[in-house]
Motif scaffolding. Structure first.
Motif, PDB file in Angstrom:
ATOM      1  N   LEU A 153       0.837  -1.194   0.000  1.00 27.39           N
ATOM      2  CA  LEU A 153       0.000   0.000   0.000  1.00 27.39           C
ATOM      3  C   LEU A 153       0.872   1.244   0.000  1.00 27.39           C
ATOM      4  N   PHE A 154       0.458   2.246  -0.764  1.00 22.54           N
ATOM      5  CA  PHE A 154       1.122   3.541  -0.700  1.00 22.54           C
ATOM      6  C   PHE A 154       0.697   4.252   0.583  1.00 22.54           C
ATOM      7  N   ALA A 155       1.447   5.293   0.948  1.00 22.88           N
ATOM      8  CA  ALA A 155       1.159   6.009   2.194  1.00 22.88           C
ATOM      9  C   ALA A 155      -0.265   6.545   2.214  1.00 22.88           C
ATOM     10  N   ASP A 156      -0.734   7.085   1.077  1.00 24.50           N
ATOM     11  CA  ASP A 156      -2.090   7.634   1.062  1.00 24.50           C
ATOM     12  C   ASP A 156      -3.132   6.515   1.174  1.00 24.50           C
ATOM     13  N   GLU A 157      -2.823   5.327   0.649  1.00 22.27           N
ATOM     14  CA  GLU A 157      -3.751   4.204   0.764  1.00 22.27           C
ATOM     15  C   GLU A 157      -3.829   3.704   2.203  1.00 22.27           C
ATOM     16  N   VAL A 158      -2.697   3.731   2.905  1.00 23.43           N
ATOM     17  CA  VAL A 158      -2.706   3.360   4.320  1.00 23.43           C
ATOM     18  C   VAL A 158      -3.620   4.297   5.099  1.00 23.43           C
ATOM     19  N   GLN A 159      -3.513   5.605   4.831  1.00 21.41           N
ATOM     20  CA  GLN A 159      -4.350   6.568   5.552  1.00 21.41           C
ATOM     21  C   GLN A 159      -5.820   6.387   5.188  1.00 21.41           C
ATOM     22  N   ARG A 160      -6.104   6.113   3.922  1.00 24.36           N
ATOM     23  CA  ARG A 160      -7.494   5.872   3.520  1.00 24.36           C
ATOM     24  C   ARG A 160      -8.051   4.623   4.205  1.00 24.36           C
ATOM     25  N   LEU A 161      -7.228   3.582   4.315  1.00 23.10           N
ATOM     26  CA  LEU A 161      -7.671   2.358   4.979  1.00 23.10           C
ATOM     27  C   LEU A 161      -7.948   2.625   6.460  1.00 23.10           C
ATOM     28  N   LEU A 162      -7.082   3.377   7.113  1.00 23.42           N
ATOM     29  CA  LEU A 162      -7.289   3.678   8.534  1.00 23.42           C
ATOM     30  C   LEU A 162      -8.556   4.502   8.741  1.00 23.42           C
ATOM     31  N   ARG A 163      -8.811   5.450   7.844  1.00 25.67           N
ATOM     32  CA  ARG A 163     -10.026   6.256   7.976  1.00 25.67           C
ATOM     33  C   ARG A 163     -11.263   5.381   7.795  1.00 25.67           C
ATOM     34  N   ALA A 164     -11.231   4.496   6.802  1.00 28.33           N
ATOM     35  CA  ALA A 164     -12.376   3.613   6.587  1.00 28.33           C
ATOM     36  C   ALA A 164     -12.555   2.651   7.755  1.00 28.33           C
ATOM     37  N   ALA A 165     -11.454   2.161   8.293  1.00 29.29           N
ATOM     38  CA  ALA A 165     -11.526   1.221   9.415  1.00 29.29           C
ATOM     39  C   ALA A 165     -12.059   1.882  10.674  1.00 29.29           C
ATOM     40  N   SER A 166     -11.837   3.181  10.836  1.00 33.12           N
ATOM     41  CA  SER A 166     -12.255   3.877  12.049  1.00 33.12           C
ATOM     42  C   SER A 166     -13.772   3.922  12.207  1.00 33.12           C
ATOM     43  N   ALA A 167     -14.520   3.609  11.149  1.00 34.47           N
ATOM     44  CA  ALA A 167     -15.979   3.582  11.252  1.00 34.47           C
ATOM     45  C   ALA A 167     -16.441   2.443  12.159  1.00 34.47           C
ATOM     46  N   ASP A 168     -15.609   1.410  12.318  1.00 33.24           N
ATOM     47  CA  ASP A 168     -15.931   0.279  13.193  1.00 33.24           C
ATOM     48  C   ASP A 168     -14.762   0.081  14.153  1.00 33.24           C
ATOM     49  N   PRO A 169     -14.962   0.298  15.471  1.00 33.79           N
ATOM     50  CA  PRO A 169     -13.845   0.173  16.422  1.00 33.79           C
ATOM     51  C   PRO A 169     -13.120  -1.162  16.361  1.00 33.79           C
ATOM     52  N   ARG A 170     -13.842  -2.245  16.071  1.00 34.33           N
ATOM     53  CA  ARG A 170     -13.177  -3.554  15.980  1.00 34.33           C
ATOM     54  C   ARG A 170     -12.235  -3.591  14.790  1.00 34.33           C
ATOM     55  N   CYS A 171     -12.690  -3.119  13.649  1.00 27.88           N
ATOM     56  CA  CYS A 171     -11.846  -3.092  12.453  1.00 27.88           C
ATOM     57  C   CYS A 171     -10.660  -2.158  12.652  1.00 27.88           C
ATOM     58  N   HIS A 172     -10.922  -1.003  13.280  1.00 28.75           N
ATOM     59  CA  HIS A 172      -9.852  -0.027  13.526  1.00 28.75           C
ATOM     60  C   HIS A 172      -8.767  -0.651  14.396  1.00 28.75           C
ATOM     61  N   CYS A 173      -9.190  -1.368  15.448  1.00 24.26           N
ATOM     62  CA  CYS A 173      -8.241  -2.018  16.361  1.00 24.26           C
ATOM     63  C   CYS A 173      -7.431  -3.081  15.629  1.00 24.26           C
ATOM     64  N   LEU A 174      -8.099  -3.884  14.809  1.00 22.75           N
ATOM     65  CA  LEU A 174      -7.432  -4.951  14.053  1.00 22.75           C
ATOM     66  C   LEU A 174      -6.383  -4.380  13.104  1.00 22.75           C
ATOM     67  N   VAL A 175      -6.787  -3.422  12.271  1.00 22.86           N
ATOM     68  CA  VAL A 175      -5.885  -2.854  11.270  1.00 22.86           C
ATOM     69  C   VAL A 175      -4.703  -2.160  11.945  1.00 22.86           C
ATOM     70  N   TYR A 176      -4.978  -1.459  13.035  1.00 22.23           N
ATOM     71  CA  TYR A 176      -3.922  -0.708  13.716  1.00 22.23           C
ATOM     72  C   TYR A 176      -2.888  -1.661  14.331  1.00 22.23           C
ATOM     73  N   LEU A 177      -3.357  -2.757  14.933  1.00 16.46           N
ATOM     74  CA  LEU A 177      -2.436  -3.711  15.562  1.00 16.46           C
ATOM     75  C   LEU A 177      -1.441  -4.285  14.558  1.00 16.46           C
ATOM     76  N   ILE A 178      -1.899  -4.540  13.341  1.00 14.32           N
ATOM     77  CA  ILE A 178      -0.999  -5.142  12.357  1.00 14.32           C
ATOM     78  C   ILE A 178      -0.130  -4.087  11.684  1.00 14.32           C
ATOM     79  N   LEU A 179      -0.711  -2.933  11.367  1.00 17.40           N
ATOM     80  CA  LEU A 179       0.063  -1.885  10.693  1.00 17.40           C
ATOM     81  C   LEU A 179       1.137  -1.282  11.595  1.00 17.40           C
ATOM     82  N   TYR A 180       0.925  -1.298  12.910  1.00 19.75           N
ATOM     83  CA  TYR A 180       1.871  -0.645  13.812  1.00 19.75           C
ATOM     84  C   TYR A 180       2.556  -1.594  14.794  1.00 19.75           C
ATOM     85  N   ALA A 181       2.225  -2.881  14.747  1.00 19.00           N
ATOM     86  CA  ALA A 181       2.949  -3.858  15.568  1.00 19.00           C
ATOM     87  C   ALA A 181       3.387  -5.065  14.745  1.00 19.00           C
ATOM     88  N   GLY A 182       2.882  -5.201  13.519  1.00 17.45           N
ATOM     89  CA  GLY A 182       3.329  -6.266  12.624  1.00 17.45           C
ATOM     90  C   GLY A 182       2.959  -7.664  13.069  1.00 17.45           C
TER      91      GLY A 182
END
Length: 336
Positions: free
Chosen positions: A170-199
């Motif tokens: 993913l490009f940097a702007d795609e990562v930000q778009r994914l995080l914004r879309a994921a933030s609509a659901d706290p579960r999805c936001h938590c999941l995406v964030y854990l992998i993007l920032y903890a691997g």
């Protein structure tokens, strides 16, 4: 008329530290296994009670001791299964009763060539061939290290690792778009964030417990990855620090979903669906998986100057897995 006498059921023996049980190996023979005094306190598999291996020991006699060696080294169940299967295939080729001291480099090469070219129309994948070379080097280096062999016949074998196709990150702007879309659901936001920032790996995400998340320092939230004691890993946990904003993300997730034991009480398929919905909402056309998010994390770490050894520790990769991943991440982070 008297009823047929029923055979008396034998009482189950009481197992203690001196007890032994019989376990079949891959070659149909039986091996005596010594049970630990308290299996719950023993992080390793039961000790194998067999005759000491020598140069005259057969390939068949090595099967159970080699299996235990792999388990004690913390190899995954997949690796153990594959390497034992490779040992069975090589034994079928060389003869299960062949003494290990009579195995030569020429026999190893002949076996590999037969696998690669011996059956028309059934050429194994390059990755499979690479694994079989890895097995030979692992098996015979173990025998040499244990003093069973004086010389390692696999020492000069060349391991040609195939370069897999690189994923489209993913490009940097795609990562930000994914995080914004994921933030609509706290579960999805938590999941995406854990992998993007903890691997984290998908399996590690599935194994997370509420007690593994530490928000005591809101500015430096921590996630602890635990390894099962049976894996035999020297370090049975690793602790990863997440950005400060994860604290608020996780608390929103708690407020809506009220997790009690497991952080994500669902199947891995559910996690894939959760991610797929966010990818679609973000308008991203690439194939985005949880592994791709982990790859994105690893590549970003390298671009930020993270030393390769430190990245390996963050990702929790074994020696073998790191050999395969290191070049991939280098090529992704610093393309020529």
């Amino acid at each position: 008329m008297q009823k047929d006498s029923q055979p008396e059921s034998q009482p189950k023996p009481i197992v203690n530290e001196d007890s032994t049980v019989l376990q079949s190996n891959l070659f149909g023979a039986s091996t005596v296994i010594k049970e630990p005094a308290d299996p719950l306190e023993m992080p390793f598999p039961p000790l194998v009670r067999t005759n000491p291996l020598t140069e005259q020991s057969s390939l068949a006699a090595c099967a159970i001791p080699y299996r235990q060696e792999l388990m004690l080294r913390g190899k995954s169940n997949y690796t153990v299964t594959c390497f034992l299967s490779d040992l069975k295939m090589f034994s079928d080729f060389a003869g299960a009763e062949t003494p290990v001291g009579r195995i030569s480099k020429e026999q190893l090469t002949d076996w590999l060539m037969k696998l690669k070219f011996g059956v028309p129309g059934r050429i194994p994948a390059p990755k499979t061939m690479a694994r079989r070379v890895t097995f030979l080097k692992n098996f015979f280096s173990w025998l040499t290290r244990e003093g069973v062999l004086r010389e390692d016949p696999s020492l000069s074998l060349t391991l040609e690792r195939p370069l897999p196709p690189l994923p489209e990150l993913l490009f940097a702007d795609e990562v930000q778009r994914l995080l914004r879309a994921a933030s609509a659901d706290p579960r999805c936001h938590c999941l995406v964030y854990l992998i993007l920032y903890a691997g984290l790996k998908k399996e590690e995400v599935m194994g997370l417990k509420m007690g593994h998340i530490d928000l005591s320092n809101a500015k430096a939230p921590l996630v602890t990855i635990h390894f099962a004691a049976s894996t035999g890993k020297q370090h049975r946990e690793r602790r990863l620090t997440l950005p400060e904003e994860f604290t608020a993300i996780f608390k929103r997730y708690q407020d809506k979903y009220h997790p009690t034991d497991e952080v994500f009480a669902c199947t891995d398929r559910n996690l894939n669906y959760i991610l797929a919905r966010a990818v679609q909402a973000a308008g991203i056309k690439k194939r985005v998986t949880l592994q791709l998010l982990r790859d994105t994390f690893a590549v970003q770490c390298l671009r930020d100057g993270e030393p390769p050894d430190a990245l390996r520790e963050k990702l929790g990769l074994s020696d073998e897995a790191w050999l395969e991943s290191r070049e991939k991440y280098r090529r992704l982070a610093f393309p020529k």
